[in-house]
Design an enzyme around this catalytic site. Sequence first.
Site, PDB file in Angstrom:
ATOM      1  N   SER A 193      -3.607 -13.244   5.727  1.00  0.00           N
ATOM      2  CA  SER A 193      -4.135 -12.559   4.539  1.00  0.00           C
ATOM      3  C   SER A 193      -3.256 -12.573   3.301  1.00  0.00           C
ATOM      4  O   SER A 193      -3.691 -12.102   2.254  1.00  0.00           O
ATOM      5  CB  SER A 193      -4.482 -11.112   4.881  1.00  0.00           C
ATOM      6  OG  SER A 193      -5.663 -11.089   5.624  1.00  0.00           O
ATOM      7  N   SER A 211      -7.437 -11.066   3.689  1.00  0.00           N
ATOM      8  CA  SER A 211      -7.992  -9.809   3.249  1.00  0.00           C
ATOM      9  C   SER A 211      -7.384  -9.313   1.941  1.00  0.00           C
ATOM     10  O   SER A 211      -7.908  -8.375   1.351  1.00  0.00           O
ATOM     11  CB  SER A 211      -7.779  -8.746   4.333  1.00  0.00           C
ATOM     12  OG  SER A 211      -6.387  -8.536   4.547  1.00  0.00           O
ATOM     13  N   LYS A 233      -1.651  -3.597  -2.666  1.00  0.00           N
ATOM     14  CA  LYS A 233      -2.850  -3.681  -1.833  1.00  0.00           C
ATOM     15  C   LYS A 233      -3.177  -2.268  -1.361  1.00  0.00           C
ATOM     16  O   LYS A 233      -2.260  -1.501  -0.996  1.00  0.00           O
ATOM     17  CB  LYS A 233      -2.569  -4.611  -0.648  1.00  0.00           C
ATOM     18  CG  LYS A 233      -3.759  -4.860   0.276  1.00  0.00           C
ATOM     19  CD  LYS A 233      -3.427  -5.907   1.331  1.00  0.00           C
ATOM     20  CE  LYS A 233      -4.587  -6.183   2.267  1.00  0.00           C
ATOM     21  NZ  LYS A 233      -4.268  -7.247   3.257  1.00  0.00           N
TER      22      LYS A 233
HETATM   23  N1  GLN Z   1      -8.670 -13.317   8.727  1.00  0.00           N
HETATM   24  C1  GLN Z   1      -7.862 -12.658   9.709  1.00  0.00           C
HETATM   25  C2  GLN Z   1      -8.619 -11.512  10.308  1.00  0.00           C
HETATM   26  O1  GLN Z   1      -9.682 -11.263   9.884  1.00  0.00           O
HETATM   27  C3  GLN Z   1      -6.553 -12.205   9.124  1.00  0.00           C
HETATM   28  C4  GLN Z   1      -6.644 -10.971   8.321  1.00  0.00           C
HETATM   29  C5  GLN Z   1      -5.292 -10.491   7.891  1.00  0.00           C
HETATM   30  O2  GLN Z   1      -4.323 -11.253   7.873  1.00  0.00           O
HETATM   31  N2  GLN Z   1      -5.212  -9.217   7.559  1.00  0.00           N
HETATM   32  O3  GLN Z   1      -8.174 -10.855  11.176  1.00  0.00           O
END
Ligand code: GLN
EC number: 6.3.5.7
Length: 483
Positions: free
Chosen positions: A175, A151, A76
């Site tokens: 995410s 994400s 990532k």
């Molecule tokens: N959807 C969550 C957020 O927007 C989690 C994102 C993540 O786990 N990086 O914060």
Amino acid sequence: MHHMTLAEIARGLADKKFSSEELTKVLLARIAQLDPQLNSFISLTEELALGQAKAADARRANGESGALLGAPIAHKDLFCTQGIRTSCGSKMLDNFKAPYDATVVAKLAAAGTVTLGKTNMDEFAMGSANESSYYGAVKNPWNREHVPGGSSGGSAAAVAARLLPAATATDTGGSIRQPAAFTNLTGLKPTYGRVSRWGMIAYASSLDQGGPLARTAEDCAILLQGMAGFDPNDSTSIDEPVPDYSASLNGSLQGLRIGVPKEYFSAGLDPRIAELVHNSVKELEKLGAVIKEISLPNMQHAIPAYYVIAPAEASSNLSRFDGVRFGYRCENPENLIDLYKRSRGEGFGAEVQRRIMVGAYALSAGYYDAYYLKAQKIRRLVKNDFMAAFNEVDIILGPTTPNPAWKLGAKNSDPVAEYLEDVYTITANLAGLPGLSMPAGFVDGLPVGVQLLAPYFQEGRLLNVAHQYQLNTDWHTRTPTGF
Ligand code: GLN
């Protein structure tokens, strides 16, 4: 060749059926051919990959072995990679070449992995749809009109489309698990502190945790083995021995107590997903597990608490990107204030700016007690709920997401609607617990995930349950058409 799992690749390499270099070339060609349909990569690292593959082949020829020796993966794009762009999905870091490798990257490289590239992601890991990336949205290989989840949507789409067997990802509020659910993968968020955060660009430091995204629990065990462990460079890394995760896969589920929280089956849950969750429960019962209804009474407060705490930490973490110390600098600033304003205004996208503002507001004098402190108290209540539940059960099971992957753009005008989709995943981050999502069926041709949660440092138990489930079901073997 591209259909092989990490475990199959390890066996093939050990049996000299093919070399890492051959496999790497096949996958790089596949990425070049198919990724334009998905946009799952921000950067490709062909030269690095071929060099690492040759080196891994040489190490094997010299008698070395190891499940990750010669295994192709991707990172990532928030894991720092020395000399390679590490963008975090943001214009702010579009030209940032990291001066060092993140601990996760260095550990996996030492184990012999081959880095094919850096995967697309929501900007600064903020989002559940992978639409906020400066490099454009990622498409779901199961239906390219739908989001892959976020994400870590790039890592998920690439693995689901068989562009590579596994990838690293991070999970601050879901995410890893949510894109796993949306793309028919297995994804594991480890216990907070199990995997080093050093060199992982911070979103919300008390919630962020790196982990593996792969097709099977067996592969998650292999990749996690290479990622986990104490790191003196990360003050929240925990000095606990790392168990042999692959050895934990084959335990019997006889007598395993599985808790199903009654709060999970509220009005917001798609009834077709509820049915698939019940089917997975029945499957595990057949394997000897005992099911018990439990309660997590404070769950309803978790989303508001998370969406105060995460932006608060983000506003602090992202203050370093000011065009002076780090990050994009605007052209021809009139003065210092203009430089700050325009560098941050032009460098950050809308969702990141929204969260910085929410976070700065929640932390400001006069509002701190009302929002941030209150949210921290809720965080403790959420953790206490889990501690009480784990006195009665060994595993908690439920849906990973309330709905399957939505259409690209469907939630763009309503950020709160997107936040609500995190309802089942964020509680594990608030409490620091490990969680895993595994494929459990389809709704309208789109994959659905079931989430398992375990007590601290019981990653092995999660992998064990998921592996036994996968030995008896074939959801995880389904491949999206065209890939
Ligand atoms: N959807 C969550 C957020 O927007 C989690 C994102 C993540 O786990 N990086 O914060």
